[in-house]
Write a protein that holds these residues in place. Structure first.
Motif, PDB file in Angstrom:
ATOM      1  N   TYR A  41       0.976  -1.295   0.160  1.00 37.77           N
ATOM      2  CA  TYR A  41       0.142  -0.063  -0.037  1.00 37.77           C
ATOM      3  C   TYR A  41       0.948   1.172  -0.050  1.00 37.77           C
ATOM      4  O   TYR A  41       1.847   1.388   0.790  1.00 37.77           O
ATOM      5  CB  TYR A  41      -0.806   0.064   1.140  1.00 37.77           C
ATOM      6  N   ILE A  42       0.574   2.075  -0.867  1.00 35.13           N
ATOM      7  CA  ILE A  42       1.055   3.623  -0.799  1.00 35.13           C
ATOM      8  C   ILE A  42       0.214   4.686  -0.742  1.00 35.13           C
ATOM      9  O   ILE A  42      -0.994   4.210  -0.964  1.00 35.13           O
ATOM     10  CB  ILE A  42       2.057   3.735  -2.032  1.00 35.13           C
ATOM     11  N   SER A  43       0.500   5.927  -0.505  1.00 36.86           N
ATOM     12  CA  SER A  43      -0.633   6.856  -0.366  1.00 36.86           C
ATOM     13  C   SER A  43      -0.046   8.053  -1.210  1.00 36.86           C
ATOM     14  O   SER A  43       1.464   8.483  -1.085  1.00 36.86           O
ATOM     15  CB  SER A  43      -0.659   7.249   1.111  1.00 36.86           C
ATOM     16  N   ASP A  44      -0.952   8.745  -1.804  1.00 37.99           N
ATOM     17  CA  ASP A  44      -0.297  10.314  -2.493  1.00 37.99           C
ATOM     18  C   ASP A  44      -1.402  11.134  -1.878  1.00 37.99           C
ATOM     19  O   ASP A  44      -2.433  10.881  -1.655  1.00 37.99           O
ATOM     20  CB  ASP A  44      -0.902   9.902  -4.075  1.00 37.99           C
ATOM     21  N   GLY A  45      -0.794  12.487  -1.508  1.00 37.82           N
ATOM     22  CA  GLY A  45      -1.761  13.334  -0.918  1.00 37.82           C
ATOM     23  C   GLY A  45      -1.263  14.861  -1.476  1.00 37.82           C
ATOM     24  O   GLY A  45       0.171  14.922  -1.820  1.00 37.82           O
ATOM     25  N   VAL A  46      -2.082  15.747  -1.401  1.00 40.99           N
ATOM     26  CA  VAL A  46      -1.820  17.190  -1.774  1.00 40.99           C
ATOM     27  C   VAL A  46      -0.492  17.445  -0.647  1.00 40.99           C
ATOM     28  O   VAL A  46      -0.614  17.434   0.533  1.00 40.99           O
ATOM     29  CB  VAL A  46      -3.121  17.909  -1.619  1.00 40.99           C
ATOM     30  N   HIS A  47       0.233  18.176  -1.384  1.00 41.76           N
ATOM     31  CA  HIS A  47       1.344  18.893  -0.459  1.00 41.76           C
ATOM     32  C   HIS A  47       0.693  19.434   0.610  1.00 41.76           C
ATOM     33  O   HIS A  47      -0.132  20.442   0.512  1.00 41.76           O
ATOM     34  CB  HIS A  47       2.320  19.501  -1.277  1.00 41.76           C
ATOM     35  N   PRO A  48       1.125  19.308   1.959  1.00 43.14           N
ATOM     36  CA  PRO A  48       0.580  20.034   3.222  1.00 43.14           C
ATOM     37  C   PRO A  48       0.867  21.748   2.975  1.00 43.14           C
ATOM     38  O   PRO A  48       0.067  22.506   3.637  1.00 43.14           O
ATOM     39  CB  PRO A  48       1.339  19.541   4.428  1.00 43.14           C
ATOM     40  N   ASP A  49       1.758  22.027   2.359  1.00 44.42           N
ATOM     41  CA  ASP A  49       2.065  23.515   2.045  1.00 44.42           C
ATOM     42  C   ASP A  49       1.353  24.301   0.914  1.00 44.42           C
ATOM     43  O   ASP A  49       1.538  25.691   0.644  1.00 44.42           O
ATOM     44  CB  ASP A  49       3.677  23.830   1.649  1.00 44.42           C
ATOM     45  N   VAL A  50       0.454  23.642   0.372  1.00 40.87           N
ATOM     46  CA  VAL A  50      -0.386  24.100  -0.829  1.00 40.87           C
ATOM     47  C   VAL A  50      -1.741  23.967  -0.252  1.00 40.87           C
ATOM     48  O   VAL A  50      -2.257  23.357  -0.024  1.00 40.87           O
ATOM     49  CB  VAL A  50      -0.240  23.053  -2.129  1.00 40.87           C
ATOM     50  N   GLU A  51      -2.310  25.411  -0.760  1.00 36.68           N
ATOM     51  CA  GLU A  51      -3.746  25.687  -0.486  1.00 36.68           C
ATOM     52  C   GLU A  51      -4.555  24.901  -1.388  1.00 36.68           C
ATOM     53  O   GLU A  51      -4.054  24.983  -2.693  1.00 36.68           O
ATOM     54  CB  GLU A  51      -4.076  26.948  -0.304  1.00 36.68           C
ATOM     55  N   LEU A  52      -5.842  24.400  -1.344  1.00 37.24           N
ATOM     56  CA  LEU A  52      -6.475  23.823  -2.419  1.00 37.24           C
ATOM     57  C   LEU A  52      -6.877  24.554  -3.543  1.00 37.24           C
ATOM     58  O   LEU A  52      -6.939  24.109  -4.662  1.00 37.24           O
ATOM     59  CB  LEU A  52      -7.651  23.280  -1.822  1.00 37.24           C
ATOM     60  N   ASP A  53      -6.858  26.046  -3.268  1.00 42.90           N
ATOM     61  CA  ASP A  53      -7.106  27.013  -4.467  1.00 42.90           C
ATOM     62  C   ASP A  53      -5.558  27.084  -5.100  1.00 42.90           C
ATOM     63  O   ASP A  53      -5.865  27.866  -6.454  1.00 42.90           O
ATOM     64  CB  ASP A  53      -7.539  28.269  -3.758  1.00 42.90           C
ATOM     65  N   ASP A  54      -4.592  26.688  -4.629  1.00 43.95           N
ATOM     66  CA  ASP A  54      -3.479  26.909  -5.230  1.00 43.95           C
ATOM     67  C   ASP A  54      -3.325  26.155  -6.733  1.00 43.95           C
ATOM     68  O   ASP A  54      -3.640  24.882  -6.687  1.00 43.95           O
ATOM     69  CB  ASP A  54      -2.237  26.727  -4.450  1.00 43.95           C
ATOM     70  N   LEU A  55      -2.780  26.677  -7.800  1.00 42.46           N
ATOM     71  CA  LEU A  55      -2.728  25.794  -9.068  1.00 42.46           C
ATOM     72  C   LEU A  55      -1.209  24.998  -9.172  1.00 42.46           C
ATOM     73  O   LEU A  55      -0.938  24.709 -10.089  1.00 42.46           O
ATOM     74  CB  LEU A  55      -2.830  26.725 -10.187  1.00 42.46           C
ATOM     75  N   ALA A  56      -0.595  25.282  -8.091  1.00 41.39           N
ATOM     76  CA  ALA A  56       0.836  24.537  -8.256  1.00 41.39           C
ATOM     77  C   ALA A  56       0.834  22.984  -8.236  1.00 41.39           C
ATOM     78  O   ALA A  56       1.531  22.497  -9.002  1.00 41.39           O
ATOM     79  CB  ALA A  56       1.525  24.901  -6.855  1.00 41.39           C
ATOM     80  N   ASP A  57      -0.145  22.420  -8.191  1.00 40.94           N
ATOM     81  CA  ASP A  57      -0.442  20.855  -8.383  1.00 40.94           C
ATOM     82  C   ASP A  57       0.709  20.121  -7.790  1.00 40.94           C
ATOM     83  O   ASP A  57       1.208  19.225  -8.426  1.00 40.94           O
ATOM     84  CB  ASP A  57      -0.605  20.747  -9.841  1.00 40.94           C
ATOM     85  N   ARG A  58       1.048  20.406  -6.545  1.00 39.09           N
ATOM     86  CA  ARG A  58       2.288  19.699  -5.936  1.00 39.09           C
ATOM     87  C   ARG A  58       1.446  18.591  -5.101  1.00 39.09           C
ATOM     88  O   ARG A  58       0.589  18.997  -4.074  1.00 39.09           O
ATOM     89  CB  ARG A  58       2.929  20.661  -5.064  1.00 39.09           C
ATOM     90  N   TRP A  59       1.986  17.505  -5.176  1.00 36.10           N
ATOM     91  CA  TRP A  59       1.542  16.178  -4.353  1.00 36.10           C
ATOM     92  C   TRP A  59       2.732  15.487  -3.771  1.00 36.10           C
ATOM     93  O   TRP A  59       3.735  15.615  -4.519  1.00 36.10           O
ATOM     94  CB  TRP A  59       0.561  15.158  -5.332  1.00 36.10           C
ATOM     95  N   LEU A  60       2.481  14.659  -2.841  1.00 39.36           N
ATOM     96  CA  LEU A  60       3.574  13.723  -2.479  1.00 39.36           C
ATOM     97  C   LEU A  60       3.133  12.412  -2.430  1.00 39.36           C
ATOM     98  O   LEU A  60       1.927  12.015  -2.261  1.00 39.36           O
ATOM     99  CB  LEU A  60       3.758  14.180  -1.162  1.00 39.36           C
TER     100      LEU A  60
END
Length: 94
Positions: A43-62
């Motif tokens: 099992y692995i997990s992908d998640g939105v980067h914690p430093d990114v707001e949901l409205d941010d268009l940076a599209d950074r995930w971990l």
């Protein structure tokens, strides 16, 4: 009540609006099972980067893979998790 009934198709829909809801939802995390059955695999997990707001268009995930954490893009998560997404987490937005 609204549920995801089309399998992992919603992985590529980062924002969705259920027909009877007030507000909309953003995909924030995906748990995936890599392997050929419930008795074996990983099992692995992908998640939105914690430093990114949901409205941010940076599209950074971990990608969280045991003790290894690597940065990726949401588009890459959508592409790679088409077949192995197991649980999807959405955050309700207004």
């Amino acid at each position: 009540m609204w549920s995801v009934c089309t399998g992992v198709l919603y992985v590529c829909v980062v924002d969705c609006v259920p027909p009877q809801a007030d507000g909309w939802y953003s995909l924030v995390s995906v748990i995936s099972h890599l392997g050929s059955g419930g008795e074996q695999g990983h099992y692995i997990s992908d998640g939105v980067h914690p430093d990114v707001e949901l409205d941010d268009l940076a599209d950074r995930w971990l990608i969280y893979n045991d003790s290894e954490v690597t940065e990726t893009k949401g588009a890459s998560v959508c592409e790679r998790r088409q077949r192995d997404a197991y649980i999807l987490f959405y955050q309700r937005r207004m």
